[in-house]
Design an enzyme around this catalytic site. Structure first.
Site, short mmCIF file in Angstrom:
data_model
loop_
_atom_site.label_atom_id
_atom_site.label_comp_id
_atom_site.label_asym_id
_atom_site.label_seq_id
_atom_site.Cartn_x
_atom_site.Cartn_y
_atom_site.Cartn_z
N ASP A 156 -110.14 -14.18 -68.08
CA ASP A 156 -109.34 -13.10 -67.80
C ASP A 156 -108.93 -12.59 -69.37
O ASP A 156 -108.45 -11.18 -69.50
CB ASP A 156 -107.97 -13.25 -67.32
CG ASP A 156 -107.92 -13.71 -65.85
OD1 ASP A 156 -109.02 -13.59 -65.46
OD2 ASP A 156 -107.02 -14.05 -65.38
N GLU A 214 -107.51 -7.65 -59.86
CA GLU A 214 -106.90 -8.42 -58.71
C GLU A 214 -105.46 -8.44 -58.69
O GLU A 214 -104.88 -8.43 -57.69
CB GLU A 214 -107.49 -9.77 -58.63
CG GLU A 214 -107.05 -10.82 -59.82
CD GLU A 214 -107.63 -12.16 -59.81
OE1 GLU A 214 -107.93 -12.67 -58.63
OE2 GLU A 214 -107.67 -12.68 -60.95
N TYR A 274 -115.63 -14.18 -57.58
CA TYR A 274 -116.08 -15.66 -57.74
C TYR A 274 -117.51 -15.57 -58.04
O TYR A 274 -118.01 -16.60 -58.73
CB TYR A 274 -115.87 -16.37 -56.49
CG TYR A 274 -114.57 -16.81 -56.27
CD1 TYR A 274 -113.82 -17.49 -57.12
CD2 TYR A 274 -113.67 -16.02 -55.28
CE1 TYR A 274 -112.22 -17.87 -57.00
CE2 TYR A 274 -112.24 -16.28 -55.29
CZ TYR A 274 -111.39 -17.11 -56.15
OH TYR A 274 -110.18 -17.49 -56.12
O1 LIG Z 1 -108.78 -19.29 -56.93
P1 LIG Z 1 -108.51 -19.87 -58.11
O2 LIG Z 1 -109.45 -21.04 -58.50
O3 LIG Z 1 -107.15 -20.46 -58.10
O4 LIG Z 1 -108.69 -18.67 -59.35
C1 LIG Z 1 -108.30 -17.52 -59.40
C2 LIG Z 1 -107.90 -17.30 -60.77
O5 LIG Z 1 -108.52 -17.61 -61.76
C3 LIG Z 1 -108.71 -17.01 -62.59
O6 LIG Z 1 -110.02 -16.58 -63.03
C4 LIG Z 1 -108.24 -17.45 -64.24
O7 LIG Z 1 -109.10 -18.47 -64.11
C5 LIG Z 1 -108.02 -15.69 -62.63
O8 LIG Z 1 -108.67 -14.61 -62.68
C6 LIG Z 1 -107.74 -15.81 -61.12
O9 LIG Z 1 -106.74 -15.15 -60.51
#
Ligand SMILES: O=P(O)(O)OC[C@H]1O[C@](O)(CO)[C@@H](O)[C@@H]1O
Ligand SMILES: Nc1ncnc2c1ncn2[C@@H]1O[C@H](COP(=O)(O)OP(=O)(O)OP(=O)(O)O)[C@@H](O)[C@H]1O
Ligand SMILES: [Mg+2]
Length: 487
Positions: A219, A318, A375
């Site tokens: 991020d 998001e 992802y």
């Molecule tokens: O689904 P997970 O693994 O909790 O990760 C989601 C979050 O991780 C991030 O990639 C940060 O590492 C954010 O952008 C995202 O909201």
């Protein structure tokens, strides 16, 4: 280390010079032996003029200065020192990766292992499996240059990662019991908060164990540093999703492509991906509130764009519009194992709302395609530029630990590699400043409305204010939107 921490090393010099230094073993362990740095006799490095970093070298946080202004905050320059505090054979290093995935994790792991081995002759390195909780398990992986040779070509982390499960005392017990004396911790703000308390506990027990962090976040929301590794790769990969959305939108009558990108609290990926692509008509980020209905709202803008161009692309981070989504879906706030807020799918919500809106207007048929590549982007291997960046960060961390520094993260500040105390990295987070030039550039490239609802006094007031810089923060001229805000 909190800001009132007694261990913070702040050194004042002439003309308002401040060094925010990082801890060193010699701060709490007396009479330590030192050894000449092996790099002196390393054929690859011995030819470099002035390879060793001068003990007094520091890097300014602020490079745009005024004639009469103070010199401001500096960080210790990273790099090899003349003397090291470990004999090669005595080192047992470990590496752990925590938090979400990010392109470049494997490159950092690879380069810590190779850096320790090729530069310092250290051959005992282990990997801790599955984040902090891996410290409580007996399973570790032996890491050698051969084992990590081609891992940088793969996404993810060969060590696995996790959220939650940090127990400081148990982690330090595990470090001590295994005889580990260098700990390399790769992770985001949460991970580095964890690293900071591990360092405090190690120091409380007077252990000669170096705790080195390497900041990770796709991020790009880590303060002080120029950018975080993996961000560049993410922006590049996001172009593929935006291109697909554009192709789909162009090929249909009133085609609308909606692309969701990562960015929980900060919209850097969305902003940079939008600026890079130029096919995006609207970019939504967490820092810039928006609304759907009425004059100046998103739906009105969509109608106008479809009328003018026949198609449009919307990119949303998001974390954008979460207040709207939770309000309209009446969902409870939920958290993940680390205590981070779980987000609602703004892309899906937006797509439904746009379809509903045009569904009610009998004379306009739209074709909306929603793409969620989040992802897929996070799982790619790092690109060439991030690979080089990861290498330098890993090598900086290795040089720092060998030189006896601890309680630091490696980080790029104004193009120079530095050692930054943990508290500076964890006390705030980086956000897009919507009154800054970069966001203005974006608005002028997309022509989207600013979504400042005149009724929303707070937002209007906030944006009218001149940017307030906290002491030591970068100013808009040099930061180009990388101003840290208190979280
Ligand atoms: O689904 P997970 O693994 O909790 O990760 C989601 C979050 O991780 C991030 O990639 C940060 O590492 C954010 O952008 C995202 O909201
Ligand atoms: N204040 C804290 N003290 C100790 N450990 C923490 C703290 N905050 C988070 N951690 C631990 O750090 C690890 C990673 O935290 P988190 O899941 O928030 O990811 P992160 O490092 O912030 O990365 P990202 O947000 O980029 O995915 C978890 O194991 C969590 O338990
Ligand atoms: Mg985090």
């Amino acid at each position: 280390m909190g800001s009132g921490d007694p261990h913070m090393k702040i050194i004042h010099g002439e003309a308002g010079y401040i060094l925010e230094d990082v801890p060193h073993f010699s701060d709490y362990i007396p009479n330590l032996l030192t050894y000449p740095n092996l790099l002196r006799s390393n054929p690859a490095y011995s030819v470099v003029k002035q390879y060793f970093v001068d003990a007094d070298d520091t890097v300014p946080q602020k490079v745009v200065v005024h004639k009469s202004g103070p010199r401001g905050i500096h960080f210790r320059r990273a790099g090899p020192r003349q003397k090291v505090y470990f004999k090669s054979d005595d080192v047992l290093a470990c590496i752990v990766t925590c938090g979400g995935l990010c392109p470049g994790l494997n490159t950092v792991i690879r380069e810590i292992v190779c850096g320790l081995s090729y530069m310092y002759g250290v051959n005992k390195v282990i990997g801790i499996y599955g984040g902090y909780r891996g410290f409580y398990s007996d399973n570790t992986i032996t890491l050698t240059p051969k084992v990590v040779n081609d891992i940088h070509k793969r996404g993810g982390t060969i060590l696995g990662t996790s959220r939650g499960g940090h127990d400081t005392a148990k982690i330090v017990d595990s470090i001590h019991d295994r005889g580990i004396n260098q700990v390399y911790i790769i992770g985001g703000d949460g991970t580095l908060r964890g690293a900071s308390v591990i360092y405090e506990e190690v120091r409380r027990r007077c252990l000669k164990v170096a705790i080195a962090g390497i900041p990770k976040t796709i991020d790009n929301d880590i303060p002080v540093i120029d950018r975080s590794f993996g961000f560049d790769s993410a922006v590049e990969e996001a172009q593929r999703a935006i291109n697909a959305a554009h192709v789909e939108a162009e090929g249909a009558e009133n085609g609308i492509g909606v692309v969701k990108l990562m960015g929980r609290y900060s919209g850097f990926i969305a902003m940079y991906a939008t600026l890079a692509s130029r096919d995006v008509d609207c970019c939504l980020i967490p820092e810039s509130p928006f609304y759907l209905e009425g004059k100046g709202g998103l739906l009105e803008f969509i109608e106008k764009t479809l009328e003018e161009n026949g198609h449009m692309v919307i990119v949303t981070a998001e974390g954008a519009g979460q207040d709207l989504v939770t309000e309209s879906m009446q969902v409870m706030n939920q958290k993940d194992a680390s205590g981070n807020k779980l987000l609602q799918d703004v892309g899906l919500w937006l797509s439904h709302r746009i379809k509903d809106h045009f569904g009610r207007k009998k004379n306009t048929v739209i074709n909306l395609k929603y793409i969620d590549p989040t992802y897929m982007i996070r799982a790619i291997p790092s690109n060439a530029s991030d690979n080089v960046y990861c290498t330098l960060l890993a090598q900086s961390a290795v040089h720092g630990a060998m030189a006896g520094y601890t309680g630091f993260t490696a980080g790029l500040v104004n193009g120079r590699h530095t050692y930054i105390p943990f508290n500076r990295i964890t006390e705030s987070h980086n956000q897009v400043v919507i009154t800054d030039r970069m966001w203005a550039r974006l608005l002028s490239s997309t022509n989207q409305p600013s979504f400042l609802n005149p009724k929303d006094d707070n937002v209007a007031k906030k944006t009218e204010l001149p940017i307030q810089l906290l002491d030591g923060q970068k100013d808009e001229h040099q930061s180009e939107n990388h101003i840290a805000t208190k979280s």
